[in-house]
Each structure stands twice: as structure tokens, then as C-alpha cells.
Design a protein around this motif. Sequence first.
Motif, PDB file in Angstrom:
ATOM      1  N   ARG A  26     -27.669  35.233 -38.644  1.00 39.29           N
ATOM      2  CA  ARG A  26     -27.428  36.556 -39.227  1.00 39.29           C
ATOM      3  C   ARG A  26     -28.261  37.603 -38.500  1.00 39.29           C
ATOM      4  O   ARG A  26     -29.367  37.340 -38.032  1.00 39.29           O
ATOM      5  CB  ARG A  26     -27.775  36.557 -40.720  1.00 39.29           C
ATOM      6  N   LEU A  27     -27.721  38.816 -38.462  1.00 40.64           N
ATOM      7  CA  LEU A  27     -28.398  39.935 -37.815  1.00 40.64           C
ATOM      8  C   LEU A  27     -28.740  40.998 -38.846  1.00 40.64           C
ATOM      9  O   LEU A  27     -27.887  41.383 -39.647  1.00 40.64           O
ATOM     10  CB  LEU A  27     -27.511  40.546 -36.728  1.00 40.64           C
ATOM     11  N   PRO A  28     -29.967  41.493 -38.841  1.00 47.87           N
ATOM     12  CA  PRO A  28     -30.339  42.526 -39.804  1.00 47.87           C
ATOM     13  C   PRO A  28     -29.805  43.889 -39.392  1.00 47.87           C
ATOM     14  O   PRO A  28     -29.456  44.116 -38.220  1.00 47.87           O
ATOM     15  CB  PRO A  28     -31.872  42.499 -39.764  1.00 47.87           C
ATOM     16  N   ASP A  29     -29.762  44.804 -40.342  1.00 42.23           N
ATOM     17  CA  ASP A  29     -29.383  46.173 -40.062  1.00 42.23           C
ATOM     18  C   ASP A  29     -30.407  46.811 -39.130  1.00 42.23           C
ATOM     19  O   ASP A  29     -31.618  46.711 -39.359  1.00 42.23           O
ATOM     20  CB  ASP A  29     -29.308  46.962 -41.374  1.00 42.23           C
ATOM     21  N   SER A  30     -29.933  47.455 -38.079  1.00 36.69           N
ATOM     22  CA  SER A  30     -30.838  48.036 -37.089  1.00 36.69           C
ATOM     23  C   SER A  30     -31.765  49.080 -37.693  1.00 36.69           C
ATOM     24  O   SER A  30     -32.972  49.089 -37.427  1.00 36.69           O
ATOM     25  CB  SER A  30     -30.039  48.664 -35.944  1.00 36.69           C
ATOM     26  N   LEU A  60     -31.740  54.694 -31.397  1.00 38.62           N
ATOM     27  CA  LEU A  60     -33.112  54.710 -31.883  1.00 38.62           C
ATOM     28  C   LEU A  60     -33.380  55.938 -32.736  1.00 38.62           C
ATOM     29  O   LEU A  60     -32.891  57.028 -32.460  1.00 38.62           O
ATOM     30  CB  LEU A  60     -34.098  54.716 -30.700  1.00 38.62           C
ATOM     31  N   ARG A  61     -34.168  55.751 -33.790  1.00 38.75           N
ATOM     32  CA  ARG A  61     -34.642  56.884 -34.567  1.00 38.75           C
ATOM     33  C   ARG A  61     -35.516  57.760 -33.682  1.00 38.75           C
ATOM     34  O   ARG A  61     -36.148  57.272 -32.738  1.00 38.75           O
ATOM     35  CB  ARG A  61     -35.451  56.383 -35.761  1.00 38.75           C
ATOM     36  N   PRO A  62     -35.571  59.073 -33.934  1.00 40.18           N
ATOM     37  CA  PRO A  62     -36.364  59.977 -33.088  1.00 40.18           C
ATOM     38  C   PRO A  62     -37.814  59.539 -32.914  1.00 40.18           C
ATOM     39  O   PRO A  62     -38.369  59.649 -31.822  1.00 40.18           O
ATOM     40  CB  PRO A  62     -36.273  61.318 -33.826  1.00 40.18           C
ATOM     41  N   GLU A  63     -38.432  59.003 -33.990  1.00 37.79           N
ATOM     42  CA  GLU A  63     -39.827  58.583 -33.889  1.00 37.79           C
ATOM     43  C   GLU A  63     -40.010  57.453 -32.872  1.00 37.79           C
ATOM     44  O   GLU A  63     -41.056  57.356 -32.219  1.00 37.79           O
ATOM     45  CB  GLU A  63     -40.352  58.104 -35.252  1.00 37.79           C
ATOM     46  N   LEU A  64     -38.993  56.596 -32.755  1.00 35.73           N
ATOM     47  CA  LEU A  64     -39.078  55.475 -31.822  1.00 35.73           C
ATOM     48  C   LEU A  64     -38.607  55.866 -30.433  1.00 35.73           C
ATOM     49  O   LEU A  64     -39.086  55.331 -29.431  1.00 35.73           O
ATOM     50  CB  LEU A  64     -38.249  54.297 -32.348  1.00 35.73           C
ATOM     51  N   ASP A  65     -37.655  56.779 -30.376  1.00 35.21           N
ATOM     52  CA  ASP A  65     -37.133  57.213 -29.086  1.00 35.21           C
ATOM     53  C   ASP A  65     -38.218  57.888 -28.252  1.00 35.21           C
ATOM     54  O   ASP A  65     -38.163  57.876 -27.020  1.00 35.21           O
ATOM     55  CB  ASP A  65     -35.955  58.170 -29.293  1.00 35.21           C
ATOM     56  N   GLU A  66     -39.217  58.462 -28.921  1.00 29.25           N
ATOM     57  CA  GLU A  66     -40.310  59.126 -28.228  1.00 29.25           C
ATOM     58  C   GLU A  66     -41.451  58.173 -27.889  1.00 29.25           C
ATOM     59  O   GLU A  66     -42.422  58.569 -27.251  1.00 29.25           O
ATOM     60  CB  GLU A  66     -40.836  60.273 -29.097  1.00 29.25           C
ATOM     61  N   CYS A  67     -41.346  56.928 -28.337  1.00 28.15           N
ATOM     62  CA  CYS A  67     -42.391  55.933 -28.103  1.00 28.15           C
ATOM     63  C   CYS A  67     -42.024  55.106 -26.873  1.00 28.15           C
ATOM     64  O   CYS A  67     -41.030  54.383 -26.873  1.00 28.15           O
ATOM     65  CB  CYS A  67     -42.541  55.039 -29.332  1.00 28.15           C
ATOM     66  N   LEU A  68     -42.830  55.198 -25.832  1.00 28.73           N
ATOM     67  CA  LEU A  68     -42.508  54.520 -24.575  1.00 28.73           C
ATOM     68  C   LEU A  68     -42.548  53.006 -24.700  1.00 28.73           C
ATOM     69  O   LEU A  68     -41.992  52.299 -23.856  1.00 28.73           O
ATOM     70  CB  LEU A  68     -43.484  54.975 -23.480  1.00 28.73           C
ATOM     71  N   GLN A 110     -35.746  49.321 -37.748  1.00 24.81           N
ATOM     72  CA  GLN A 110     -36.403  50.483 -37.146  1.00 24.81           C
ATOM     73  C   GLN A 110     -37.355  51.162 -38.134  1.00 24.81           C
ATOM     74  O   GLN A 110     -38.429  51.640 -37.748  1.00 24.81           O
ATOM     75  CB  GLN A 110     -35.364  51.474 -36.645  1.00 24.81           C
ATOM     76  N   ALA A 111     -36.981  51.203 -39.413  1.00 23.90           N
ATOM     77  CA  ALA A 111     -37.866  51.785 -40.419  1.00 23.90           C
ATOM     78  C   ALA A 111     -39.167  51.003 -40.505  1.00 23.90           C
ATOM     79  O   ALA A 111     -40.255  51.580 -40.654  1.00 23.90           O
ATOM     80  CB  ALA A 111     -37.167  51.808 -41.777  1.00 23.90           C
ATOM     81  N   MET A 112     -39.083  49.691 -40.378  1.00 24.01           N
ATOM     82  CA  MET A 112     -40.280  48.859 -40.401  1.00 24.01           C
ATOM     83  C   MET A 112     -41.119  49.082 -39.141  1.00 24.01           C
ATOM     84  O   MET A 112     -42.355  49.045 -39.189  1.00 24.01           O
ATOM     85  CB  MET A 112     -39.892  47.396 -40.541  1.00 24.01           C
ATOM     86  N   LEU A 113     -40.455  49.317 -38.020  1.00 18.64           N
ATOM     87  CA  LEU A 113     -41.184  49.612 -36.787  1.00 18.64           C
ATOM     88  C   LEU A 113     -41.948  50.931 -36.900  1.00 18.64           C
ATOM     89  O   LEU A 113     -43.093  51.042 -36.452  1.00 18.64           O
ATOM     90  CB  LEU A 113     -40.219  49.666 -35.597  1.00 18.64           C
ATOM     91  N   VAL A 114     -41.310  51.939 -37.489  1.00 22.60           N
ATOM     92  CA  VAL A 114     -41.977  53.230 -37.679  1.00 22.60           C
ATOM     93  C   VAL A 114     -43.225  53.049 -38.543  1.00 22.60           C
ATOM     94  O   VAL A 114     -44.301  53.575 -38.232  1.00 22.60           O
ATOM     95  CB  VAL A 114     -41.014  54.258 -38.318  1.00 22.60           C
TER      96      VAL A 114
END
Length: 219
Positions: free
Chosen positions: A180-184, A137-145, A188-192
Amino acid sequence: MTSVLQRPRLRRAALRYADHEWPVLPGACLTGGRFTCGRAGCPTIACHPATESWERTATTDVSRVAAWWRSRPHSVLIATGRAFDVLEVPAHLGLRVLGAARLLAGVVGPGRGQVRGPVAVTPAGRWMLLVAPGDPLRPELDECLDVVRHGPGSWIPAPPTRLPEGPVRWAVSPEEVQWRLPDSYAVQAMLVDALGPYGRHAGLRPLLPRQSTGTRYAA
């Protein structure tokens, strides 16, 4: 739908996943409002693997998968961290990402900048975004519970598994995106971006524990 009637449907789904190289394992059977795995003394009544050594049990061997569902309506579980990882998020984030992915696909055209992948939804409102495996996980997401990465040592319940509240379903089926699977990191950038004013606020409880590794059982 009774367990007896649902068993063939669960079996067909499990075989389809295994045939596409997604490692499947049998989950405990839903009986009434609780899950039973048949193991003596097992205290877990929520969704969980039916075998103790589930990481070694998970397989893409269709003959083994067919045998598991021949007589019992096992929940269909898929081990993560092998064929794919899963980003588990609350509904408001999942909806925003899905909308943004559809918009991008419409702008750049099919097959280009692919950020859409299979998306499963639980009856409790947790969205499970399937992505290519391996990226933390990107740091911004890793801190999101509210955001959980399911990688090695984890699993998810796959459609059409039923939980006490209702069935797990596909919001975007594997067939819709041709498996097909997207790049993680792209997802994650879209989630941020989707976090927006929600920031790191807590929301619905994750389906499984917060850690991204280690043996997990649904809470």
C-alpha cells in the motif's frame, strides 16, 4: 558479493516489482567502483539506466523483465510518477517521519489513517519514501534543498541494487505494508513537522538532481 552471484537475486526482485505493477527498467551493471551500461561512448559512471530511451523501456511485463536479467546483473531501477512518487530526504527527516508514522498507526489502529508506506534507504544516507503519485511538493518542502520529489521523468534504484558504497535496502519493505502507498500530502505534512529546527539547512546531497521532472541520472 560478486556480480555473478548477485544476478539471480536482482532478477527475483525485479520480477517481484513488475508483478506488483511497478514499472522496472534495467540499470547499468556495477563493475568495480563504476557502472557500465555497454553503450558506446557513455560517459556516466554512476548509477544510470542501461537503455537510452529508458522512459519507454520501463515495463511491468514480467517476460521482458526476466529476459533483461537472464545473463547480466543489471541494477534494478523503477520509474517513478506512474505507480508511485518518491520523496527523497536525508536520514534525520526519514527517521522522524518513520517514527511518527509508527506511532500514529499504533494510536488509530492498522489500516486507519494509513501514512506508512515502503521506505528504501541508500548507503549514503538518503531515504526514499514511496507515496501515491501525482501531488507536487508543498511550498515549505519545495524550498528545502534536502527534499526531492521523484515524479514523472525520474527513477530510483531499488533494493537489492548495489551502489559503490553498499546496497540499497528496505527500511520498510513493500510486503510489510502490503504494497500500500500512503497519501503524498499526508506524508509531506509529517515532513514539514519533522523539519523543526533543521528548517531549510542543506545536508546530504540528493541521490539525483533537484528537479522533479525530466531525465535524471544519479550524481
